[in-house]
Design a protein around this motif. Structure first.
Motif, PDB file in Angstrom:
ATOM      1  N   GLU A 151      -0.609   3.943   7.951  1.00  0.00           N
ATOM      2  CA  GLU A 151      -1.786   3.121   7.642  1.00  0.00           C
ATOM      3  C   GLU A 151      -2.392   3.509   6.297  1.00  0.00           C
ATOM      4  OE1 GLU A 151      -3.648   1.761  11.932  1.00  0.00           O
ATOM      5  OE2 GLU A 151      -4.159   3.741  11.153  1.00  0.00           O
ATOM      6  N   LYS A 152      -2.457   4.805   6.033  1.00  0.00           N
ATOM      7  CA  LYS A 152      -2.995   5.251   4.740  1.00  0.00           C
ATOM      8  C   LYS A 152      -2.122   4.755   3.588  1.00  0.00           C
ATOM      9  CE  LYS A 152      -5.239   9.445   6.497  1.00  0.00           C
ATOM     10  NZ  LYS A 152      -5.275  10.932   6.452  1.00  0.00           N
ATOM     11  N   LEU A 153      -0.815   4.850   3.782  1.00  0.00           N
ATOM     12  CA  LEU A 153       0.108   4.380   2.738  1.00  0.00           C
ATOM     13  C   LEU A 153       0.026   2.871   2.571  1.00  0.00           C
ATOM     14  CD1 LEU A 153       3.110   6.648   3.729  1.00  0.00           C
ATOM     15  CD2 LEU A 153       1.844   6.778   1.566  1.00  0.00           C
ATOM     16  N   ASP A 154      -0.146   2.169   3.696  1.00  0.00           N
ATOM     17  CA  ASP A 154      -0.192   0.707   3.645  1.00  0.00           C
ATOM     18  C   ASP A 154      -1.451   0.220   2.924  1.00  0.00           C
ATOM     19  OD1 ASP A 154       0.923  -1.840   4.304  1.00  0.00           O
ATOM     20  OD2 ASP A 154      -0.558  -2.037   5.909  1.00  0.00           O
ATOM     21  N   GLU A 155      -2.515   1.005   2.960  1.00  0.00           N
ATOM     22  CA  GLU A 155      -3.736   0.643   2.246  1.00  0.00           C
ATOM     23  C   GLU A 155      -3.563   0.757   0.729  1.00  0.00           C
ATOM     24  OE1 GLU A 155      -6.745   3.192   3.728  1.00  0.00           O
ATOM     25  OE2 GLU A 155      -6.924   2.170   5.666  1.00  0.00           O
ATOM     26  N   ARG A 156      -2.698   1.655   0.298  1.00  0.00           N
ATOM     27  CA  ARG A 156      -2.565   1.947  -1.135  1.00  0.00           C
ATOM     28  C   ARG A 156      -1.363   1.278  -1.788  1.00  0.00           C
ATOM     29  NH1 ARG A 156      -2.495   7.989  -2.451  1.00  0.00           N
ATOM     30  NH2 ARG A 156      -2.711   7.071  -4.527  1.00  0.00           N
ATOM     31  N   PHE A 157      -0.310   1.049  -0.990  1.00  0.00           N
ATOM     32  CA  PHE A 157       0.921   0.525  -1.568  1.00  0.00           C
ATOM     33  C   PHE A 157       1.424  -0.668  -0.766  1.00  0.00           C
ATOM     34  CE2 PHE A 157       0.916   5.185  -2.106  1.00  0.00           C
ATOM     35  CZ  PHE A 157       0.783   5.234  -3.478  1.00  0.00           C
ATOM     36  N   ARG A 158       2.347  -1.391  -1.359  1.00  0.00           N
ATOM     37  CA  ARG A 158       2.981  -2.498  -0.657  1.00  0.00           C
ATOM     38  C   ARG A 158       4.268  -1.969  -0.027  1.00  0.00           C
ATOM     39  NH1 ARG A 158       4.180  -7.136  -4.500  1.00  0.00           N
ATOM     40  NH2 ARG A 158       1.913  -7.367  -4.429  1.00  0.00           N
ATOM     41  N   LEU A 159       4.180  -1.575   1.227  1.00  0.00           N
ATOM     42  CA  LEU A 159       5.337  -1.016   1.919  1.00  0.00           C
ATOM     43  C   LEU A 159       6.400  -2.091   2.116  1.00  0.00           C
ATOM     44  CD1 LEU A 159       3.607   1.151   4.664  1.00  0.00           C
ATOM     45  CD2 LEU A 159       4.523   1.906   2.473  1.00  0.00           C
ATOM     46  N   ASN A 160       7.653  -1.652   2.127  1.00  0.00           N
ATOM     47  CA  ASN A 160       8.715  -2.639   2.318  1.00  0.00           C
ATOM     48  C   ASN A 160       8.754  -3.106   3.772  1.00  0.00           C
ATOM     49  OD1 ASN A 160      10.471  -1.044   3.939  1.00  0.00           O
ATOM     50  ND2 ASN A 160      11.403  -0.120   2.135  1.00  0.00           N
ATOM     51  N   PRO A 161       9.437  -4.223   4.057  1.00  0.00           N
ATOM     52  CA  PRO A 161       9.393  -4.812   5.405  1.00  0.00           C
ATOM     53  C   PRO A 161       9.849  -3.875   6.518  1.00  0.00           C
ATOM     54  CG  PRO A 161      10.252  -6.403   3.849  1.00  0.00           C
ATOM     55  CD  PRO A 161      10.146  -5.099   3.103  1.00  0.00           C
ATOM     56  N   ARG A 162      10.791  -2.996   6.204  1.00  0.00           N
ATOM     57  CA  ARG A 162      11.261  -2.104   7.261  1.00  0.00           C
ATOM     58  C   ARG A 162      10.172  -1.146   7.704  1.00  0.00           C
ATOM     59  NH1 ARG A 162      17.176   0.725   7.086  1.00  0.00           N
ATOM     60  NH2 ARG A 162      17.504   0.829   9.341  1.00  0.00           N
ATOM     61  N   TYR A 163       9.388  -0.638   6.754  1.00  0.00           N
ATOM     62  CA  TYR A 163       8.286   0.242   7.120  1.00  0.00           C
ATOM     63  C   TYR A 163       7.184  -0.525   7.846  1.00  0.00           C
ATOM     64  CZ  TYR A 163      10.443   3.943   4.407  1.00  0.00           C
ATOM     65  OH  TYR A 163      11.309   4.898   3.937  1.00  0.00           O
ATOM     66  N   LEU A 164       7.022  -1.794   7.530  1.00  0.00           N
ATOM     67  CA  LEU A 164       6.065  -2.611   8.283  1.00  0.00           C
ATOM     68  C   LEU A 164       6.532  -2.767   9.734  1.00  0.00           C
ATOM     69  CD1 LEU A 164       5.203  -5.408   5.679  1.00  0.00           C
ATOM     70  CD2 LEU A 164       3.977  -3.272   6.138  1.00  0.00           C
ATOM     71  N   ALA A 165       7.839  -2.893   9.916  1.00  0.00           N
ATOM     72  CA  ALA A 165       8.374  -2.944  11.285  1.00  0.00           C
ATOM     73  C   ALA A 165       8.148  -1.613  11.992  1.00  0.00           C
ATOM     74  CB  ALA A 165       9.854  -3.293  11.260  1.00  0.00           C
ATOM     75  N   TYR A 166       8.306  -0.497  11.278  1.00  0.00           N
ATOM     76  CA  TYR A 166       8.001   0.802  11.871  1.00  0.00           C
ATOM     77  C   TYR A 166       6.546   0.841  12.336  1.00  0.00           C
ATOM     78  CZ  TYR A 166      12.275   2.789   9.729  1.00  0.00           C
ATOM     79  OH  TYR A 166      13.566   3.079   9.360  1.00  0.00           O
ATOM     80  N   MET A 167       5.655   0.283  11.507  1.00  0.00           N
ATOM     81  CA  MET A 167       4.246   0.255  11.881  1.00  0.00           C
ATOM     82  C   MET A 167       4.034  -0.596  13.125  1.00  0.00           C
ATOM     83  SD  MET A 167       2.227   0.094   8.217  1.00  0.00           S
ATOM     84  CE  MET A 167       0.620   0.204   9.027  1.00  0.00           C
ATOM     85  N   GLY A 168       4.715  -1.740  13.185  1.00  0.00           N
ATOM     86  CA  GLY A 168       4.622  -2.568  14.386  1.00  0.00           C
ATOM     87  C   GLY A 168       5.065  -1.807  15.620  1.00  0.00           C
ATOM     88  N   TYR A 169       6.134  -1.043  15.478  1.00  0.00           N
ATOM     89  CA  TYR A 169       6.656  -0.255  16.598  1.00  0.00           C
ATOM     90  C   TYR A 169       5.648   0.816  17.010  1.00  0.00           C
ATOM     91  CZ  TYR A 169      10.554   1.666  19.351  1.00  0.00           C
ATOM     92  OH  TYR A 169      11.385   2.074  20.371  1.00  0.00           O
TER      93      TYR A 169
END
Length: 204
Positions: free
Chosen positions: A51-69
Motif C-alpha cells: 500500500e505504501k508503494l502503491d501510494e508513491r509509484f505506479r505498480l505493475n499489474p502483477r503487483y496489483l494482483a498481489y495486492m488483491g490477493y
C-alpha cells in the motif's frame, strides 16, 4: 506459492507518473520485504508495504494482483475485487494456474459481497484454468449462485458435480460431502435426476 515469485526485480515498476519520485534503494528494500512477506504467506504484513508503494509509484499489474490477493486474505473483499478487476485484464499472459488462483479469489470476493451474477464469470474463468483437484469449491459456490437464482435444476447439477469432486479428490472432507448429500435430497430436481449408478469420477 512459489510460482508467484518468478519475476525480475527490474520489472518491478511501470513508468512512473511525472509527479512521482523515482524509486530509491529504500523503496526497493521495501519492495523486497513485501515480496518476502507475500512468499511467506504473511499477507497482511505484505499488504501494508504494498500500500505504501502503491501510494508513491505506479505498480505493475502483477503487483496489483498481489495486492488483491492480500486484500482477499485480509477479508477486505471490496478492495480485493477492485484490484483484481483492475489488473487481471492485463495479466492474461501469465500461467493458467496462477491466473486460476487470482480468478478464484476474485470470485470468492464477489460472492462474499453478494454480487452473485458477477461471480459466475470469475468462477468459470477459474474452472477452465485450475487443476482438477481444485474444482470442487468453485462448483459448490456455483451451485449456491443458481440456487439463489431459483434455478434448482442447474443448482442440482453443480452440487452433484461438486460432490463427485470432493469424493474423488478430497474424501477427507466428509462434512461437506454429507452436507451436499442432504441438500441434493432436498432439491426437487433430485428425484427426477437421481442416477441409478454412482457418478463417474472426474478425469484427472
Amino acid at each position: 506459492m512459489k510460482h508467484l515469485m518468478t519475476f525480475l526485480l527490474a520489472l518491478c515498476f511501470l513508468p512512473l507518473q511525472a509527479q512521482r519520485s523515482q524509486p530509491g534503494s529504500a523503496d526497493r528494500e521495501m519492495l523486497d520485504k513485501a515480496i518476502d512477506y507475500f512468499a511467506s504467506q504473511k499477507y497482511h504484513e505484505a499488504l501494508l508495504l504494498f500500500e505504501k508503494l502503491d501510494e508513491r509509484f505506479r505498480l505493475n499489474p502483477r503487483y496489483l494482483a498481489y495486492m488483491g490477493y492480500c486484500y482477499y486474505f485480509d477479508w477486505d473483499y471490496a478492495s480485493a475485487a477492485t484490484y483484481f478487476e483492475k489488473s487481471l485484464p492485463q495479466l492474461q499472459a501469465l500461467s493458467p494456474h496462477e491466473l486460476s488462483v487470482y480468478y478464484f479469489s476474485l470470485a470468492e470476493s464477489l460472492f462474499e459481497l453478494s454480487q452473485y451474477d458477477a461471480s459466475v464469470e470469475a468462477y468459470e474463468q477459474h474452472l477452465v484454468r485450475c487443476y482438477p483437484d481444485e474444482r470442487a469449491d468453485a462448483l459448490y459456490r456455483l451451485g449456491f449462485v443458481y440456487l439463489f437464482r431459483d434455478d434448482k435444476p442447474l443448482a442440482w447439477e453443480y452440487f452433484t458435480a461438486a460432490q463427485a469432486c470432493y469424493r474423488y479428490f478430497q474424501p477427507e472432507r466428509q462434512q461437506r460431502i454429507q452436507q451436499l448429500q442432504h441438500m441434493l435430497k432436498a432439491l426437487p430436481a433430485a428425484q427426477e435426476a437421481q442416477q441409478e449408478a454412482p457418478q463417474e469420477a472426474p478425469q484427472e
